[in-house]
Scaffold this motif. Structure first.
Motif, PDB file in Angstrom:
ATOM      1  N   ARG A 296      -4.369   7.445   6.578  1.00  0.00           N
ATOM      2  CA  ARG A 296      -4.657   7.506   5.139  1.00  0.00           C
ATOM      3  C   ARG A 296      -3.806   6.456   4.454  1.00  0.00           C
ATOM      4  N   TRP A 297      -4.439   5.661   3.606  1.00  0.00           N
ATOM      5  CA  TRP A 297      -3.684   4.605   2.943  1.00  0.00           C
ATOM      6  C   TRP A 297      -4.327   4.233   1.610  1.00  0.00           C
ATOM      7  N   HIS A 298      -3.468   3.779   0.674  1.00  0.00           N
ATOM      8  CA  HIS A 298      -3.954   3.142  -0.545  1.00  0.00           C
ATOM      9  C   HIS A 298      -4.490   1.765  -0.173  1.00  0.00           C
ATOM     10  N   ASP A 299      -5.585   1.372  -0.782  1.00  0.00           N
ATOM     11  CA  ASP A 299      -6.132   0.044  -0.523  1.00  0.00           C
ATOM     12  C   ASP A 299      -6.522  -0.585  -1.851  1.00  0.00           C
ATOM     13  N   GLN A 300      -5.866  -1.703  -2.178  1.00  0.00           N
ATOM     14  CA  GLN A 300      -6.080  -2.334  -3.480  1.00  0.00           C
ATOM     15  C   GLN A 300      -7.506  -2.841  -3.658  1.00  0.00           C
ATOM     16  N   ARG A 301      -8.204  -3.047  -2.562  1.00  0.00           N
ATOM     17  CA  ARG A 301      -9.588  -3.529  -2.671  1.00  0.00           C
ATOM     18  C   ARG A 301     -10.518  -2.466  -3.236  1.00  0.00           C
ATOM     19  N   THR A 302     -10.087  -1.210  -3.204  1.00  0.00           N
ATOM     20  CA  THR A 302     -10.938  -0.110  -3.660  1.00  0.00           C
ATOM     21  C   THR A 302     -10.536   0.420  -5.027  1.00  0.00           C
ATOM     22  N   HIS A 303      -9.491  -0.147  -5.651  1.00  0.00           N
ATOM     23  CA  HIS A 303      -8.945   0.370  -6.907  1.00  0.00           C
ATOM     24  C   HIS A 303      -9.055  -0.660  -8.024  1.00  0.00           C
TER      25      HIS A 303
ATOM     26  N   ASN B 143       0.802  -1.218   0.000  1.00  0.00           N
ATOM     27  CA  ASN B 143       0.000   0.000   0.000  1.00  0.00           C
ATOM     28  C   ASN B 143       0.837   1.271   0.000  1.00  0.00           C
ATOM     29  N   ARG B 144       2.151   1.130  -0.159  1.00  0.00           N
ATOM     30  CA  ARG B 144       2.998   2.320  -0.208  1.00  0.00           C
ATOM     31  C   ARG B 144       2.670   3.190  -1.425  1.00  0.00           C
ATOM     32  N   THR B 145       2.308   2.568  -2.540  1.00  0.00           N
ATOM     33  CA  THR B 145       2.043   3.306  -3.774  1.00  0.00           C
ATOM     34  C   THR B 145       0.660   2.958  -4.293  1.00  0.00           C
ATOM     35  N   LEU B 146       0.169   3.816  -5.151  1.00  0.00           N
ATOM     36  CA  LEU B 146      -1.151   3.602  -5.741  1.00  0.00           C
ATOM     37  C   LEU B 146      -1.181   2.355  -6.608  1.00  0.00           C
ATOM     38  N   ASP B 147      -0.081   2.051  -7.276  1.00  0.00           N
ATOM     39  CA  ASP B 147      -0.014   0.880  -8.147  1.00  0.00           C
ATOM     40  C   ASP B 147       0.225  -0.417  -7.390  1.00  0.00           C
ATOM     41  N   GLY B 148       0.579  -0.335  -6.119  1.00  0.00           N
ATOM     42  CA  GLY B 148       0.824  -1.545  -5.335  1.00  0.00           C
ATOM     43  C   GLY B 148       2.010  -2.349  -5.805  1.00  0.00           C
ATOM     44  N   ASP B 149       3.061  -1.657  -6.285  1.00  0.00           N
ATOM     45  CA  ASP B 149       4.190  -2.362  -6.889  1.00  0.00           C
ATOM     46  C   ASP B 149       5.422  -2.424  -5.982  1.00  0.00           C
ATOM     47  N   THR B 150       5.263  -2.122  -4.687  1.00  0.00           N
ATOM     48  CA  THR B 150       6.379  -2.231  -3.749  1.00  0.00           C
ATOM     49  C   THR B 150       6.490  -3.674  -3.253  1.00  0.00           C
ATOM     50  N   GLU B 151       7.632  -4.289  -3.462  1.00  0.00           N
ATOM     51  CA  GLU B 151       7.833  -5.687  -3.063  1.00  0.00           C
ATOM     52  C   GLU B 151       8.067  -5.766  -1.558  1.00  0.00           C
ATOM     53  N   PRO B 152       7.280  -6.569  -0.816  1.00  0.00           N
ATOM     54  CA  PRO B 152       7.525  -6.742   0.623  1.00  0.00           C
ATOM     55  C   PRO B 152       8.902  -7.353   0.855  1.00  0.00           C
ATOM     56  N   PRO B 153       9.603  -6.941   1.896  1.00  0.00           N
ATOM     57  CA  PRO B 153      10.941  -7.491   2.160  1.00  0.00           C
ATOM     58  C   PRO B 153      10.873  -8.956   2.564  1.00  0.00           C
ATOM     59  N   ALA B 154      11.988  -9.623   2.419  1.00  0.00           N
ATOM     60  CA  ALA B 154      12.059 -11.033   2.805  1.00  0.00           C
ATOM     61  C   ALA B 154      11.735 -11.176   4.295  1.00  0.00           C
ATOM     62  N   GLY B 155      10.991 -12.213   4.620  1.00  0.00           N
ATOM     63  CA  GLY B 155      10.613 -12.450   6.003  1.00  0.00           C
ATOM     64  C   GLY B 155       9.271 -11.879   6.380  1.00  0.00           C
ATOM     65  N   THR B 156       8.689 -11.069   5.494  1.00  0.00           N
ATOM     66  CA  THR B 156       7.348 -10.549   5.779  1.00  0.00           C
ATOM     67  C   THR B 156       6.351 -11.697   5.744  1.00  0.00           C
ATOM     68  N   ASP B 157       5.557 -11.818   6.805  1.00  0.00           N
ATOM     69  CA  ASP B 157       4.654 -12.961   6.924  1.00  0.00           C
ATOM     70  C   ASP B 157       3.416 -12.527   7.698  1.00  0.00           C
ATOM     71  N   PRO B 158       2.239 -12.578   7.079  1.00  0.00           N
ATOM     72  CA  PRO B 158       1.029 -12.139   7.787  1.00  0.00           C
ATOM     73  C   PRO B 158       0.647 -13.031   8.961  1.00  0.00           C
ATOM     74  N   THR B 159       1.236 -14.233   9.042  1.00  0.00           N
ATOM     75  CA  THR B 159       0.902 -15.128  10.159  1.00  0.00           C
ATOM     76  C   THR B 159       1.752 -14.853  11.397  1.00  0.00           C
ATOM     77  N   LEU B 160       2.793 -14.014  11.265  1.00  0.00           N
ATOM     78  CA  LEU B 160       3.628 -13.691  12.418  1.00  0.00           C
ATOM     79  C   LEU B 160       2.906 -12.717  13.340  1.00  0.00           C
ATOM     80  N   PRO B 161       3.266 -12.688  14.633  1.00  0.00           N
ATOM     81  CA  PRO B 161       2.686 -11.692  15.539  1.00  0.00           C
ATOM     82  C   PRO B 161       3.007 -10.286  15.036  1.00  0.00           C
ATOM     83  N   PRO B 162       2.094  -9.338  15.242  1.00  0.00           N
ATOM     84  CA  PRO B 162       2.321  -7.977  14.732  1.00  0.00           C
ATOM     85  C   PRO B 162       3.575  -7.339  15.340  1.00  0.00           C
ATOM     86  N   SER B 163       4.274  -6.578  14.509  1.00  0.00           N
ATOM     87  CA  SER B 163       5.399  -5.754  14.942  1.00  0.00           C
ATOM     88  C   SER B 163       5.016  -4.307  14.643  1.00  0.00           C
TER      89      SER B 163
END
Length: 376
Positions: A132-139, A101-121
């Motif tokens: 305020r954030w870009h959200d791909q569900r709305t575009h 969500n960094r950019t409108l196009d959603g083309d920023t690659e998450p860094p290695a080790g990013t995992d949605p199942t990990l506890p939040p940091s």
């Protein structure tokens, strides 16, 4: 010197018109216009103190949390993505949505080790309970339009009904909205009207400034510059309001950070109009220079609205196009009129092979009578 400065200004203006690209934008990837309308419809269930709206022509969602509690925005895998707490906004560094969500196009690659199942940091990214954030569900992320749009591009189409999941503690909340395609206008007629109007206004500079008609032209140009300058300021303020600026302080900060050139251009046009109306020396130069800046930084810079159905202002697209066209007409036309008048002054100046024209109404004696020594 004056001719050299004006040559540079006019060359830059013509180059920008030839390229026709909107040079300025509110933010790094805020659109200057779009054909997709993102709308927020409901929060289910509604929560007093929690509001969400689309900002920046639908490029971002803005969530304001005045509930006094923490509200979470969930990412694309249902993981905690944002937390909007009473003391500010926090993002989860382990959520892929943080990077996508960094950019409108959603083309920023998450860094290695990013995992949605990990506890939040959690990392704090703001001190106010407003996210305020870009959200791909709305575009619509594809470069090509959807299939139904390609089949019939002249009609409005509902692309999708979207949902963004939120959470108040353990209570789920659903943010609902719509994404629609709106047929864009043809930019050609708007450019044609703008350029023909500018040429028509510019030819008024052929009338001698010292005549009655010339003074009427000066008053007309001065009034036009005052209106166009006010329009440039209004357009810049409207872009900040559409981007989510809140209150006088928020609008002022946004103008200074992202709309400084359109703002200065508008104020300069107002000053040039007043200067010309007062018939000050070098008024024609002030109009020419201010007109070039007006056309570039307030007109051409926002000309993307000529070919986009949704403008980045809280007005209908047609109103935005009319205002931008007016700024181009007055800016380019004022520049041409000022250049023509300055060339006439240079041509008629002593030593330039011309004749100095005097205004008899101002009390000057005709040159012929003075040369022969006869009484007027």
């Amino acid at each position: 010197m004056i001719r050299r400065l004006l040559t540079v200004c006019v060359a830059g203006l013509l180059g920008a018109l030839a390229v026709g690209s909107p040079a300025l934008a509110h933010g790094a990837d805020a659109p200057d216009g779009t054909d997709y309308r993102t709308s927020v419809t409901t929060l289910a269930p509604a929560l007093p103190g929690l509001t969400v709206r689309a900002v920046e022509a639908g490029a971002r969602l803005e969530l304001t949390n005045r509930t006094g509690r923490t509200v979470e925005v969930l990412g694309y895998a249902g993981e905690p993505y944002l937390e909007v707490r009473p003391d500010g906004v926090y993002e989860n560094r382990n959520s892929p949505a943080t990077y996508l969500n960094r950019t409108l196009d959603g083309d920023t690659e998450p860094p290695a080790g990013t995992d949605p199942t990990l506890p939040p940091s959690w990392q704090r990214i703001g001190t106010e309970p407003v996210a305020r954030w870009h959200d791909q569900r709305t575009h619509w992320l594809e470069e090509a339009p959807p299939e139904q749009v390609r089949a019939d591009p002249d009609r409005t189409h509902r692309i999708r009904d979207w949902t963004v999941p939120l959470r108040d503690g353990v209570t789920p909340i659903e943010l609902h909205g719509t994404l629609d395609w709106l047929p864009p206008p043809s930019p050609g007629p708007w450019w044609l009207v703008s350029l023909v109007g500018a040429l028509a206004l510019g030819t008024l500079g052929l009338l001698p400034a010292g005549t009655r008609r010339g003074r009427l032209v000066t008053a007309t140009l001065a009034g036009g510059f005052a209106l166009a300058g006010a329009g440039a300021v209004a357009f810049a303020v409207a872009r900040e309001l559409d981007a989510g600026a809140d209150g006088l302080g928020g609008v002022t900060q946004g103008l200074l950070a992202g709309q400084i050139w359109p703002l200065l251009t508008g104020l300069g046009a107002l000053a040039a109009g007043a200067y010309a109306l007062a018939r000050r020396p070098a008024a024609d130069f002030a109009l020419a220079l201010s007109g070039a800046c007006l056309a570039l930084f307030a007109g051409v810079a926002n000309a993307a609205v000529f070919g986009r159905s949704v403008a980045p202002v809280p007005w209908p697209g047609t109103s935005a196009r009319v205002l931008v066209a007016a700024m181009i007409v007055i800016g380019v036309g004022g520049t041409l009129a000022g250049v023509l008048r300055l060339r006439a002054v240079e041509r008629d100046a002593p030593g330039a092979g011309g004749v100095v024209h005097r205004d008899a109404a101002a009390g000057d004696q005709p040159r012929a009578a003075a040369a022969t020594g006869s009484n007027p």
